[in-house]
Design a protein around this motif. Structure first.
Motif, PDB file in Angstrom:
ATOM      1  N   THR A  91       0.906   4.139  -2.887  1.00  0.00           N
ATOM      2  CA  THR A  91       0.768   5.554  -2.562  1.00  0.00           C
ATOM      3  C   THR A  91       1.931   6.368  -3.118  1.00  0.00           C
ATOM      4  OG1 THR A  91      -0.373   4.922  -0.521  1.00  0.00           O
ATOM      5  CG2 THR A  91       0.416   7.181  -0.673  1.00  0.00           C
ATOM      6  N   ALA A 147       1.384   6.716  -6.863  1.00  0.00           N
ATOM      7  CA  ALA A 147       0.331   7.681  -7.188  1.00  0.00           C
ATOM      8  C   ALA A 147       0.751   9.108  -6.878  1.00  0.00           C
ATOM      9  CB  ALA A 147      -0.941   7.341  -6.426  1.00  0.00           C
ATOM     10  N   SER A 148       1.665   9.290  -5.935  1.00  0.00           N
ATOM     11  CA  SER A 148       2.090  10.640  -5.578  1.00  0.00           C
ATOM     12  C   SER A 148       2.945  11.288  -6.657  1.00  0.00           C
ATOM     13  CB  SER A 148       2.874  10.618  -4.264  1.00  0.00           C
ATOM     14  OG  SER A 148       4.071   9.865  -4.401  1.00  0.00           O
ATOM     15  N   HIS A 151       8.001   3.498   2.770  1.00  0.00           N
ATOM     16  CA  HIS A 151       8.036   2.330   1.895  1.00  0.00           C
ATOM     17  C   HIS A 151       9.388   1.621   1.972  1.00  0.00           C
ATOM     18  CE1 HIS A 151       7.098  -0.300  -1.398  1.00  0.00           C
ATOM     19  NE2 HIS A 151       8.038   0.217  -2.188  1.00  0.00           N
ATOM     20  N   LEU A 178       0.827  -1.206   0.000  1.00  0.00           N
ATOM     21  CA  LEU A 178       0.000   0.000   0.000  1.00  0.00           C
ATOM     22  C   LEU A 178       0.862   1.257   0.000  1.00  0.00           C
ATOM     23  CD1 LEU A 178      -2.829  -1.007   2.504  1.00  0.00           C
ATOM     24  CD2 LEU A 178      -2.972  -0.857   0.019  1.00  0.00           C
ATOM     25  N   ALA A 179       1.974   1.225   0.729  1.00  0.00           N
ATOM     26  CA  ALA A 179       2.881   2.372   0.717  1.00  0.00           C
ATOM     27  C   ALA A 179       3.505   2.562  -0.654  1.00  0.00           C
ATOM     28  CB  ALA A 179       3.964   2.189   1.773  1.00  0.00           C
ATOM     29  N   VAL A 228       6.412   9.262   2.403  1.00  0.00           N
ATOM     30  CA  VAL A 228       5.835   8.009   1.915  1.00  0.00           C
ATOM     31  C   VAL A 228       6.916   7.126   1.293  1.00  0.00           C
ATOM     32  CG1 VAL A 228       5.210   9.032  -0.318  1.00  0.00           C
ATOM     33  CG2 VAL A 228       3.977   7.032   0.527  1.00  0.00           C
TER      34      VAL A 228
END
Length: 252
Positions: free
Chosen positions: A143, A146-147, A187, A139-140, A183
């Motif tokens: 994210t 997507a960032s 990760h 999930l990290a 993030v």
């Protein structure tokens, strides 16, 4: 703060490598037959038939994306006429799809483990730590991917990738990772924790992948009859039984 950065991004990765290598060697020496997935297919196979390929194939593409993104420098892709926009669009589409597939498959596997009593009873202590950690790591990563969509956002190829490649030269670029967004740092830390726990969980089954089957010779089937001897003759079919008529008795 400087000492903390040095400990996290300059010392911790090497400690994880030491734990990973020595732990795997120790596990292989003392628990060689434990290099297994501890399959629970006998308890439930309908969800497993969908979730397992979805998770494993998605994870393979995720690993391939990490190899390209971390090891291939930006100058090489520019020489191959792969622009920055095209590279990030490909990373978002392919990497995002692979990440979603892996997360979906892992979510189904966790649902199956909680839903089926027999599978839940076979859950070990290491599974209760590794499975949530693996989910949080994925999930990290999603994210972080997507960032990078907005233009002018952080380019991990100029920060995280530089730090990762500097580890192989034994001169880690601590500042390159220390200035990365939170993030990306999370990760990376989740990934290091996952590799530290790898030898002590069922993740070691990755080293038992049957890659030798790709190069193994063909299996030759031979007859049971020894060479040089004639084959056993086949038995002739039996004649159909006929009903015998009784002979007439001679009169006295």
């Amino acid at each position: 703060m400087t000492h903390l950065r040095t400990a996290l991004w300059g010392v911790l990765p090497y400690l994880v490598v030491v734990v990973f290598v020595t732990g795997t060697a120790w596990r292989y020496h003392f628990d060689r037959f434990g290099f297994t997935t501890r399959s629970s297919q006998l308890h439930e196979h309908r969800l497993l038939r969908v979730a397992s390929p979805l998770f494993h194939y998605g994870l393979l593409f995720v690993i391939a994306g990490h190899v390209v993104g971390l090891l291939v420098p930006e100058a090489l892709t520019e020489r191959l006429y792969v622009g920055e926009r095209l590279y990030h669009a490909n990373a978002l589409l392919v990497g995002g799809a692979a990440g979603l597939a892996a997360v979906t498959g892992l979510g189904l596997l966790l649902y199956r483990r909680l839903r089926v009593p027999a599978v839940r009873a076979a859950t070990s202590r290491s599974d209760r730590v590794v499975h949530p950690l693996l989910l949080v790591t994925l999930l990290a990563g999603l994210t972080a991917t997507a960032s990078g969509v907005p233009s002018g956002s952080y380019d991990y190829r100029e920060g995280v990738s530089v730090w990762f490649r500097s580890l192989f030269t034994l001169a880690p670029d601590v500042n390159a990772m220390a200035h990365a967004p939170l993030v990306h740092q999370a990760h990376a830390l989740f990934g290091l924790a996952l590799f530290a726990l790898w030898p002590f969980s069922r993740l070691v089954h990755a080293f038992t992948a049957p890659l030798a089957y790709l190069a193994r010779p063909y299996v030759v089937y031979r007859s049971r009859t020894p060479s040089g001897l004639p084959p056993h003759p086949a038995r002739p079919p039996r004649a159909p039984a006929t009903r015998r008529t009784p002979r007439p008795r001679a009169g006295r």
